[in-house]
Scaffold this motif. Structure first.
Motif, PDB file in Angstrom:
ATOM      1  N   ARG A 243       0.828  -1.220   0.000  1.00  0.00           N
ATOM      2  CA  ARG A 243       0.000   0.000   0.000  1.00  0.00           C
ATOM      3  C   ARG A 243       0.853   1.258   0.000  1.00  0.00           C
ATOM      4  O   ARG A 243       0.383   2.339  -0.314  1.00  0.00           O
ATOM      5  N   ASP A 244       2.106   1.099   0.356  1.00  0.00           N
ATOM      6  CA  ASP A 244       3.063   2.185   0.467  1.00  0.00           C
ATOM      7  C   ASP A 244       3.535   2.715  -0.882  1.00  0.00           C
ATOM      8  O   ASP A 244       4.029   3.826  -0.977  1.00  0.00           O
ATOM      9  N   ILE A 245       3.398   1.910  -1.900  1.00  0.00           N
ATOM     10  CA  ILE A 245       3.928   2.289  -3.204  1.00  0.00           C
ATOM     11  C   ILE A 245       2.898   3.081  -3.996  1.00  0.00           C
ATOM     12  O   ILE A 245       1.719   3.052  -3.689  1.00  0.00           O
ATOM     13  N   ALA A 246       3.353   3.772  -5.022  1.00  0.00           N
ATOM     14  CA  ALA A 246       2.454   4.560  -5.855  1.00  0.00           C
ATOM     15  C   ALA A 246       1.510   3.624  -6.595  1.00  0.00           C
ATOM     16  O   ALA A 246       1.921   2.557  -7.038  1.00  0.00           O
ATOM     17  N   PRO A 247       0.219   4.028  -6.729  1.00  0.00           N
ATOM     18  CA  PRO A 247      -0.709   3.206  -7.516  1.00  0.00           C
ATOM     19  C   PRO A 247      -0.145   3.012  -8.924  1.00  0.00           C
ATOM     20  O   PRO A 247       0.494   3.909  -9.465  1.00  0.00           O
ATOM     21  N   GLY A 248      -0.367   1.838  -9.485  1.00  0.00           N
ATOM     22  CA  GLY A 248       0.155   1.579 -10.820  1.00  0.00           C
ATOM     23  C   GLY A 248       1.539   0.942 -10.798  1.00  0.00           C
ATOM     24  O   GLY A 248       2.083   0.625 -11.835  1.00  0.00           O
ATOM     25  N   THR A 249       2.095   0.779  -9.586  1.00  0.00           N
ATOM     26  CA  THR A 249       3.384   0.097  -9.472  1.00  0.00           C
ATOM     27  C   THR A 249       3.126  -1.385  -9.211  1.00  0.00           C
ATOM     28  O   THR A 249       2.219  -1.743  -8.472  1.00  0.00           O
ATOM     29  N   HIS A 250       3.913  -2.221  -9.821  1.00  0.00           N
ATOM     30  CA  HIS A 250       3.757  -3.663  -9.664  1.00  0.00           C
ATOM     31  C   HIS A 250       5.014  -4.240  -9.045  1.00  0.00           C
ATOM     32  O   HIS A 250       6.110  -3.973  -9.513  1.00  0.00           O
TER      33      HIS A 250
END
Ligand SMILES: [Zn+2]
Ligand SMILES: [Zn+2]
Length: 137
Positions: A26-33
């Motif tokens: 949840r910590d990462i930017a949306p759209g990151t995989h």
């Protein structure tokens, strides 16, 4: 008709280890995989004693419960994980292997029609495009 995106997670008490894994995603930017290895590396910063097997199990459970989305991209070496989001398709660059989100989903009428025509119950929609990204063209 349901897609594997954006469902509301089942209510269940999560073990602390799993919460750490969830927070790493949840910590990462949306759209990151992230691959399981990526999640492992991030979660270890919070909990240095965390083992890879736990992360692996945790990811399986979290995606089962709808907290994270597991994406199996054809041609990619391993599955990637992302936070829950609006329905979208994926684009994988066959040259550099990068994976990005594409705002695309099949019209619900089309899915209903397909299901009816072939006598199927479609539960998950997953679309991947393959080609070359802007920097590889
Ligand atoms: Zn590329
Ligand atoms: Zn995605």
């Amino acid at each position: 008709m349901s897609s594997n995106f954006g469902g509301s997670p089942a209510r269940e008490r999560l073990p602390a280890n799993y919460l750490t894994i969830l927070a790493a995603i949840r910590d990462i930017a949306p759209g990151t995989h992230l691959t399981a290895q990526d999640v492992f590396a991030r979660a270890r910063r919070q909990r240095p004693k965390l083992g890879f097997a736990t992360v692996h199990r945790g990811l399986a459970r979290l995606s089962e419960l709808g907290y994270v989305i597991k994406v199996d991209v054809p041609g990619a070496a391993c599955a990637v994980y992302e936070q829950t989001a609006e329905p979208h398709a994926h684009f994988r660059c066959s040259s550099c292997g990068s994976i990005r989100d594409i705002a695309f989903s099949l019209p619900p009428e089309l899915l209903v029609g397909l299901a009816r025509q072939h006598d199927l119950q479609i539960e998950v929609e997953s679309t991947t495009f393959t080609g070359r990204c802007a920097s590889c063209r």
